[in-house]
Structures are given as structure tokens and as C-alpha cells.
Scaffold this motif. Structure first.
Motif, PDB file in Angstrom:
ATOM      1  N   HIS A 236      -2.551   0.590  -5.061  1.00 32.27           N
ATOM      2  CA  HIS A 236      -2.963   0.541  -3.644  1.00 32.27           C
ATOM      3  C   HIS A 236      -1.977  -0.298  -2.844  1.00 32.27           C
TER       4      HIS A 236
ATOM      5  N   HIS B 232      -1.473  -8.625   1.057  1.00 34.43           N
ATOM      6  CA  HIS B 232      -2.824  -8.670   1.637  1.00 34.43           C
ATOM      7  C   HIS B 232      -3.935  -8.750   0.592  1.00 34.43           C
ATOM      8  N   ASP B 233      -3.711  -8.180  -0.599  1.00 33.73           N
ATOM      9  CA  ASP B 233      -4.784  -8.154  -1.609  1.00 33.73           C
ATOM     10  C   ASP B 233      -4.524  -9.078  -2.797  1.00 33.73           C
TER      11      ASP B 233
ATOM     12  N   ASP C 114      -3.614  -0.431   5.550  1.00 34.50           N
ATOM     13  CA  ASP C 114      -4.645  -0.617   4.524  1.00 34.50           C
ATOM     14  C   ASP C 114      -5.697   0.495   4.601  1.00 34.50           C
TER      15      ASP C 114
ATOM     16  N   ARG D 210     -11.582   6.643   4.405  1.00 35.16           N
ATOM     17  CA  ARG D 210     -11.458   5.399   3.626  1.00 35.16           C
ATOM     18  C   ARG D 210     -12.739   4.575   3.736  1.00 35.16           C
TER      19      ARG D 210
END
Ligand code: FE2
Length: 180
Positions: free
Chosen positions: A26, A54-55, A123, A138
Motif C-alpha cells: 500500500h 504516512h503509515d 492514500d 476505498r
């Protein structure tokens, strides 16, 4: 530290997420999407670095509060990363709503710029395995994955108007750029 920032972010993300194959797939997809929006933001390297990072709060070693935007940002802040990058990671994809629903507060500002919108767009238009999708699909996928009663689902439903607005603003900027 522009290109350096971008490659540091990619290396950091790989080191933290490569043992979580879906999160890593991802993340790579989000970084690819962010690169497509580089022309509509004031600092493309910052956008791409934020996409890589970001993750990272999902990395098991970094879990503190259990809410990945905050946990990732705590780690980044400890590395001396700029407040602007910390704010982007901390607030990605309307994290403030889920933070509130979890009884947490985010100690970094949400800059509410086209760069921040572009991170949310990247995202929200990338599936959990790194393919391209659209924002509504999403959000629906998150609802299905977590189930109706989960705090993640309740938060994404509450945040959906803001999420889709950011996606729409970015897509308008991209369309305008492509007409030039
Ligand atoms: Fe993500």
C-alpha cells in the motif's frame, strides 16, 4: 535536504514496513500516486516523503497509543523531522476524527493545504495492496474490512465528506494541470 528527504523517507518506510507485506505494498502505491501529484503542490519532495512515511506507525516496534498516525509521528518527531512533515503524517486522511473517537489528541497542526489534500488523495485512491482505486470505493472497502461497529468504520463514515472533498480538490487541480 529535498531529494535526500525523499530517499530517507523511502528507506525508513521500507525498513519499518517490509515485514508487513500489505502495508508495504500500500505504501509503495501511495508513493507512486503522490509522485503523480507532484506538479500541483508547493513542495513535491515533502509530499512524496509524507506518502512514504504516512503509515509507519503500523510498525510493531513503533506502537505507543495504538493509533498509527500518532505513533508514526511520535517516532518521526524523535528523529528531528520538521513540524510540517510531522503534521502531514499525524493528520493524514482526516486522522483527527478517529483520534477524537479514540479519546486521543493530535499535538501537531493540520496545514489544510493542497499538499495535505494531495496526500489524502494519494492514500484514498490506493487500495490496501497498492492498486489504484477511487475515494468512495476505498471508504466502502474500509467499512467492509472493519465492520459496522468498529471505531475505524465509524470514523471513516464521519470523515467521508472531508475526505472526499480533499480528493475532489486534488482531482480538480490535476485536471486543470492536464489541460495546460
Ligand atoms: Fe495509507
Amino acid at each position: 535536504m529535498t531529494t535526500d528527504l525523499r530517499s530517507w523517507a523511502a528507506r525508513t518506510a521500507r525498513a519499518r514496513l517490509c515485514e508487513l507485506p500489505r502495508r508495504w505494498a500500500h505504501t509503495q502505491g501511495v508513493a507512486r500516486r503522490a509522485a503523480l501529484a507532484a506538479g500541483v503542490v508547493d513542495d513535491p519532495d515533502l509530499l512524496i516523503a509524507a506518502a512514504w512515511l504516512h503509515d509507519i506507525g503500523y510498525a510493531p516496534d513503533l506502537v505507543r497509543t495504538g493509533f498509527h498516525p500518532i505513533d508514526g509521528t511520535i517516532h518521526l518527531a524523535a528523529q528531528g523531522i520538521s513540524d510540517r512533515l510531522c503534521g502531514l503524517v499525524a493528520h493524514h486522511s482526516c486522522a483527527s476524527v478517529e483520534a477524537r473517537n479514540r479519546g486521543l489528541t493530535i499535538d501537531w497542526p493540520d496545514e489544510r493545504t493542497s499538499l495535505r489534500d494531495a496526500l489524502w488523495w494519494a492514500d484514498l485512491t490506493t487500495t490496501p495492496t497498492g492498486e489504484v482505486t477511487d475515494g468512495s470505493s476505498r471508504i466502502e472497502e474500509v467499512r467492509r474490512r472493519y465492520g459496522a461497529d468498529h471505531v475505524v468504520t465509524r470514523s471513516v463514515v464521519e470523515a467521508a465528506p472531508e475526505l472526499l472533498a480533499a480528493v475532489g480538490r486534488t482531482e480538480r487541480l490535476l485536471a486543470e494541470r492536464d489541460q495546460v
